[in-house]
Structures are given as C-alpha cells and as structure tokens.
Design a protein around this motif. Structure first.
Motif, PDB file in Angstrom:
ATOM      1  N   ARG A   1       0.863  -1.190   0.000  1.00 17.54           N
ATOM      2  CA  ARG A   1       0.000   0.000   0.000  1.00 17.54           C
ATOM      3  C   ARG A   1       0.899   1.238   0.000  1.00 17.54           C
ATOM      4  O   ARG A   1       1.781   1.356   0.829  1.00 17.54           O
ATOM      5  CB  ARG A   1      -0.872   0.036   1.253  1.00 17.54           C
ATOM      6  CG  ARG A   1      -1.762  -1.157   1.431  1.00 17.54           C
ATOM      7  CD  ARG A   1      -2.393  -1.187   2.819  1.00 17.54           C
ATOM      8  NE  ARG A   1      -1.344  -1.145   3.832  1.00 17.54           N
ATOM      9  CZ  ARG A   1      -1.484  -0.609   5.031  1.00 17.54           C
ATOM     10  NH1 ARG A   1      -2.615  -0.065   5.410  1.00 17.54           N
ATOM     11  NH2 ARG A   1      -0.485  -0.606   5.905  1.00 17.54           N
ATOM     12  N   VAL A   2       0.645   2.139  -0.942  1.00 21.69           N
ATOM     13  CA  VAL A   2       1.507   3.310  -1.057  1.00 21.69           C
ATOM     14  C   VAL A   2       0.701   4.597  -1.112  1.00 21.69           C
ATOM     15  O   VAL A   2      -0.465   4.616  -1.504  1.00 21.69           O
ATOM     16  CB  VAL A   2       2.434   3.225  -2.292  1.00 21.69           C
ATOM     17  CG1 VAL A   2       3.294   1.975  -2.239  1.00 21.69           C
ATOM     18  CG2 VAL A   2       1.658   3.284  -3.586  1.00 21.69           C
ATOM     19  N   ALA A   3       1.378   5.660  -0.695  1.00 18.52           N
ATOM     20  CA  ALA A   3       0.871   7.023  -0.862  1.00 18.52           C
ATOM     21  C   ALA A   3       1.851   7.717  -1.786  1.00 18.52           C
ATOM     22  O   ALA A   3       3.037   7.382  -1.804  1.00 18.52           O
ATOM     23  CB  ALA A   3       0.825   7.740   0.481  1.00 18.52           C
TER      24      ALA A   3
ATOM     25  N   PHE B   1      -0.706   3.410   4.725  1.00 13.70           N
ATOM     26  CA  PHE B   1       0.275   3.104   3.677  1.00 13.70           C
ATOM     27  C   PHE B   1       1.596   2.632   4.275  1.00 13.70           C
ATOM     28  O   PHE B   1       1.904   2.899   5.428  1.00 13.70           O
ATOM     29  CB  PHE B   1       0.499   4.313   2.757  1.00 13.70           C
ATOM     30  CG  PHE B   1       0.770   5.612   3.485  1.00 13.70           C
ATOM     31  CD1 PHE B   1       2.044   5.938   3.894  1.00 13.70           C
ATOM     32  CD2 PHE B   1      -0.264   6.502   3.740  1.00 13.70           C
ATOM     33  CE1 PHE B   1       2.293   7.135   4.561  1.00 13.70           C
ATOM     34  CE2 PHE B   1      -0.031   7.710   4.401  1.00 13.70           C
ATOM     35  CZ  PHE B   1       1.253   8.019   4.811  1.00 13.70           C
TER      36      PHE B   1
END
Length: 113
Positions: A2-4, A72
C-alpha cells in the motif's frame, strides 16, 4: 504494498515543465502499476517550496504515517527533491518515517532515502 504518493511544484513555471503535477502523478501511477502496488493516498502540494517542512500536505502525510493504523507502507515521489530540498529535513523525516515502518521511494532516483 500500500503506497501514498507525494507530488509537489514550487512555482507556476515549474508546473508548466516536465515536473508538472499531472506528469508526476502519471509517472508514479505507471510505476506503481508495474510493481503491483496499490495507491491508497495522495498528497498534492501546489506552489510550495521544499526548502521548509511548512507544507500542509507534507505535514498531513507525516501525521498519517505516524499513526499506528497508518494506511500506507511507503511514500512514492517522482524525485527526492520533491520530498525535501533541505538536508536536515531529509535526515529528520527519513528517520521518522523509518521508525514508523514507512519507506520513501523515488521513481527516478532509484534508491531509498
């Protein structure tokens, strides 16, 4: 993962060049798709210099990363200078994010900070 992503321009002139916000977002989205990463948060800073950490979206991102239920696992930037131009801030926020278990990844500089 999960990334921002965090994208930033410091001026209108820069926004019209290759570092425009749409160009940064497009490149980051493509990179994340290729890696199979899920973009769960976005932080967009318009007209803010990275010579200071007094940037609303940057501070919002850091606050979320510090939460125990952070959404994230990594922050993706187009270039590390989008994250910070001040060496002290680089070191401080790198250490803080590392303590939180959050990586900072540049899609063009090809290393972690």
């Amino acid at each position: 993962m999960r990334v921002a992503y965090y994208v930033r321009v410091s001026s209108e002139r820069q926004a019209e060049k290759e570092l425009s916000i749409p160009a940064q977002i497009k490149a980051i989205q493509q990179y994340c798709t290729e890696k199979g990463w899920s973009i769960v948060s976005e932080f967009i800073e318009k007209g803010k210099s990275a010579k200071t950490d007094d940037r609303p979206e940057f501070q919002k991102m850091i606050a979320l990363a510090k939460r125990s239920n952070r959404p994230f696992d990594a922050v993706i930037v187009y270039k590390f200078d989008r994250f910070s131009r001040k060496r002290d801030d680089h070191v401080i926020y790198k250490a803080l994010l590392n303590q939180c278990g959050v990586k900072v990844i540049s899609i063009t500089d090809l290393t972690l900070i």
